[in-house]
Design an enzyme around this catalytic site. Sequence first.
Site, PDB file in Angstrom:
ATOM      1  N   HIS A 136       0.832  -1.209   0.000  1.00 60.85           N
ATOM      2  CA  HIS A 136       0.000   0.000   0.000  1.00 60.85           C
ATOM      3  C   HIS A 136       0.867   1.260   0.000  1.00 60.85           C
ATOM      4  O   HIS A 136       0.626   2.192  -0.781  1.00 60.85           O
ATOM      5  CB  HIS A 136      -0.923  -0.016   1.229  1.00 60.85           C
ATOM      6  CG  HIS A 136      -1.724   1.230   1.406  1.00 60.85           C
ATOM      7  ND1 HIS A 136      -3.045   1.332   1.020  1.00 60.85           N
ATOM      8  CD2 HIS A 136      -1.401   2.446   1.933  1.00 60.85           C
ATOM      9  CE1 HIS A 136      -3.492   2.540   1.305  1.00 60.85           C
ATOM     10  NE2 HIS A 136      -2.513   3.232   1.857  1.00 60.85           N
ATOM     11  N   GLU A 137       1.877   1.293   0.848  1.00 65.08           N
ATOM     12  CA  GLU A 137       2.731   2.480   0.933  1.00 65.08           C
ATOM     13  C   GLU A 137       3.573   2.659  -0.326  1.00 65.08           C
ATOM     14  O   GLU A 137       3.774   3.779  -0.803  1.00 65.08           O
ATOM     15  CB  GLU A 137       3.636   2.387   2.164  1.00 65.08           C
ATOM     16  CG  GLU A 137       2.894   2.351   3.491  1.00 65.08           C
ATOM     17  CD  GLU A 137       1.930   3.506   3.658  1.00 65.08           C
ATOM     18  OE1 GLU A 137       2.190   4.598   3.096  1.00 65.08           O
ATOM     19  OE2 GLU A 137       0.896   3.325   4.339  1.00 65.08           O
TER      20      GLU A 137
END
Length: 275
Positions: A136-137
């Site tokens: 996600h990051e």
Amino acid sequence: MRHLGLKARMAVVGSILFAFYAVAAVVLMSMFGTGVLPLVLVGSVLFVGVQYKVGKWAALRSVGAEDMPEDRFPGVHRQVEELSAEMGIDKPKLKVARMGVPNAFAVGRKGAGVVVVSEELLRLLDDDELEGVLAHELAHIANRDVVMMVLGQGIASIVAIVAQWVVLLTGDNDLADFFLAIVVGQLVQLLVMVFVLAISRYREYVADSDAKEAIGGGDPLARALEKISSGSQRASESAVDEQVNALCIFGDGSGLAKLLSTHPPVEKRIEKLRA
């Protein structure tokens, strides 16, 4: 075109931000003459550039982020290296911090990104759940949406400063005008940030979708969000301030309800991940 919806939204918000900036420039020229235009242009570019650099440094410093040693966290480094290759970006720097809550965030852009993971998160999540959070990051870095957030914050600050000067220079220059200028500046900045925050919420869905694709399913990240949400609610103290909170994988939804929330409801994110 990949993520056409995100690109379109970023283009629309970018145009709106430019319009706010243009109005601020016209106001300054009407007050000080056209000769101030070069100064406004150069000063604005420098202001946003410095804010980007300082904002990145301040976000890392605010949580006491330190380099994540590869010999102590070989699994995390291996996951990030493999995910970075999958997403077509350079492996970002990895840092670890004590945030008081289980969380993670990314700053920077392609080739100069940094991912910060809290010690609380490392203790809380299983390997596949952590992989979902890291993906996600990394998606935020790959999609360059962090840059849009910083640009929006910079323009919001510029427009707010101009609004404050308009109040001060057109008033009686007394104490009442000083406080009025502060209030007007805050309201104008809030108005500009409403558009930036709309992008912030949408970019979370896109990063969730990218992570789901990268790790081959959405359930690990969904489970991670459930654990992070529960851990954040139980935590009594957090080292994460408001600006950094906007960058984290899980943000506090308090405030003026959804309008000013930096993140969509975690329940909706989990529902989409498991769809």
